[in-house]
Design a protein around this motif. Sequence first.
Motif, PDB file in Angstrom:
ATOM      1  N   LEU A 177     105.685  58.815  58.017  1.00  0.00           N
ATOM      2  CA  LEU A 177     106.284  60.134  58.213  1.00  0.00           C
ATOM      3  C   LEU A 177     104.940  60.815  58.247  1.00  0.00           C
ATOM      4  CD1 LEU A 177     108.997  61.398  57.942  1.00  0.00           C
ATOM      5  CD2 LEU A 177     108.701  61.176  55.533  1.00  0.00           C
ATOM      6  N   VAL A 178     104.119  60.517  57.497  1.00  0.00           N
ATOM      7  CA  VAL A 178     102.791  61.292  57.832  1.00  0.00           C
ATOM      8  C   VAL A 178     102.289  61.364  59.230  1.00  0.00           C
ATOM      9  CG1 VAL A 178     100.177  61.101  57.379  1.00  0.00           C
ATOM     10  CG2 VAL A 178     101.891  61.142  55.327  1.00  0.00           C
ATOM     11  N   LYS A 179     102.282  60.341  59.783  1.00  0.00           N
ATOM     12  CA  LYS A 179     101.742  60.124  61.253  1.00  0.00           C
ATOM     13  C   LYS A 179     102.548  60.856  62.328  1.00  0.00           C
ATOM     14  CE  LYS A 179      98.462  56.412  60.580  1.00  0.00           C
ATOM     15  NZ  LYS A 179      98.222  55.076  60.217  1.00  0.00           N
ATOM     16  N   PRO A 219     106.892  53.715  54.729  1.00  0.00           N
ATOM     17  CA  PRO A 219     107.675  54.705  55.091  1.00  0.00           C
ATOM     18  C   PRO A 219     106.738  56.172  54.963  1.00  0.00           C
ATOM     19  CG  PRO A 219     108.563  53.994  53.160  1.00  0.00           C
ATOM     20  CD  PRO A 219     107.494  52.938  53.547  1.00  0.00           C
ATOM     21  N   THR A 220     105.872  56.067  53.925  1.00  0.00           N
ATOM     22  CA  THR A 220     105.270  57.374  53.756  1.00  0.00           C
ATOM     23  C   THR A 220     104.239  57.638  54.854  1.00  0.00           C
ATOM     24  OG1 THR A 220     105.338  57.424  51.303  1.00  0.00           O
ATOM     25  CG2 THR A 220     103.606  58.547  52.242  1.00  0.00           C
ATOM     26  N   ASP A 221     103.592  56.289  55.220  1.00  0.00           N
ATOM     27  CA  ASP A 221     102.703  56.720  56.272  1.00  0.00           C
ATOM     28  C   ASP A 221     103.236  56.947  57.850  1.00  0.00           C
ATOM     29  OD1 ASP A 221      99.718  55.868  57.313  1.00  0.00           O
ATOM     30  OD2 ASP A 221     100.967  54.587  58.615  1.00  0.00           O
TER      31      ASP A 221
END
Lengths: 304, 244
Positions: free
Chosen positions: B125-127, B121-123
Amino acid sequence: MNLHSFKSMMVLGIFDSNDPESPIKELLEQLWEYQEAEAGLMVEIATLQYEDGDTEDAIGFLEKAADIYHELEFTGQEASILDLIGDVYRNNDDLQNAVDHYKHSFKLCSKIDTPLKEEVSNKIKDCEDELQLEYGKGKKVTGSLRKDESKLFDESYEETIDYGEIGKKLDDIVGLLDESAVYGTYQKLKNPMGHLKEAYQTANDIGDEKGQAALLLIMGDMSLKEEKTKKSLDFFMKSLKLFRKIGDDKGEAISRLMIGTAYFLLGETDEGSVYLRQSMEKIHYIDDKNLEKAALALLKSIYG
Amino acid sequence: MIVRIASGIPGFDDLTLSGDDLDLGLGGLPENTATLVYGPQGVGKSIFCYEFAYYGLTQDEPCLFLTTDHGMSEIYGSMADIGLVLDEYLEKGLLYVVDASSSDLEVEESDNYQLSSVLNPTDMLVKVTREARFISQKNPRSRCVIDSLTTILESNNEMLIVRVLKTYILRIKEAGGTVVITYTEGSVDSKTETLIKSMVDNIVKLDGDKITIEAMKGMARKEVPYQITEDGLKIFSNGMDFEQ
């Protein structure tokens, strides 16, 4: 610019200019006082939470307090808090975590030579004895080492370490973490550390602890390759703490491998051996053949 | 005054006319808001997204599409099936895709096409944040889609994804985007579902027969029939043209 840089500038008298009581100096001193008070409050909250049986939150507050003391470079207070965290873990029968915190505390105590050092040293010994007993009783806390691996740890390590080779081996190991496939691609971007830190902040914002732990590991690996070994150790330690918290055995094993390697590179071989040994035990426990292979390749690079 | 943007879904903009003089007689989705489109499987939620995204592209509005179920080639095909041909907009670089479906791994990443995974999920959101920032520099108005939230919820801790959604909506709104999010009803417990609904501005339900505007800025609840045709969704906003 971090607090440490500010402090260095103060020591160097950069803020002194013509006015010895410069407003920046006053404000910084005020800020440190507030931070110290904040840490004190956190310890008080943690104590009450512990008394209420809320161990997890208590540890969380104590860790935050330790971080503040670390930032303020109040080594004595940081050592005391780490010792306290060790006590909480010990009372909770989490001996391995207790030992880890006592050891960290002991290291800081040794730096400033405080009377707490002896007390912490005794606690480490007691906990390690208890851990041995648990092994003896057959309680499977982690795995165990094979004969050939034990022999490897007994051998003297290679004095001339090939950093390039170790770096490659560490990349292989970090690559075995499920999250590495995605987060590893950040290293191809311009200013990779900036992107990784931004991602870490996002993971922190949303409470993605697994993501945080993986990103810390990757940032540590990058720092190690840049020969910022102490910084990398800091990343790996934080990563280990998170992997343990979420019960990710593979992540924990990898973190311990990285920590062990970093200690070796810093010349602290005894400490390094402890972490590497713990890592191998954990790897056997989870029975991950790929990780075992990669870890053995790393150990051979270190011990020659 | 509520500024609405044309949805691109036949009949939807008539349905969302509030009758308020201030809305200038224009229906659609309130700009810079988040809309949850939910309902059972196979009721046209993805088609809603395709038509919403496509109409924006025809107006030179960039679209940031986070897909979790279908790879880019599948989306391209599904849109073409209902007459929404993407080639021109892909060429213009107006469509930005973060593909977390793990089904188009052979497609090469580019500025407009980023791979991610629902397990990270972090990735995601980052992208999405990176792309949203980039898009907002080019155009103050954009459309953003998550199709679907269900897959992300199924692959992660639900409360973590609630926080992801909150952050996503915040960041997209900051970047000037209007968001549509799909979700399959009943995929999570009712408490989490209520929480998800509380985080969006507008709620639209599709049940296969009727479309219900359960909540929308500046208008009361409305319910009318709709059909999935070979040209996409057709909403009978006044119920008059509806044939069983």
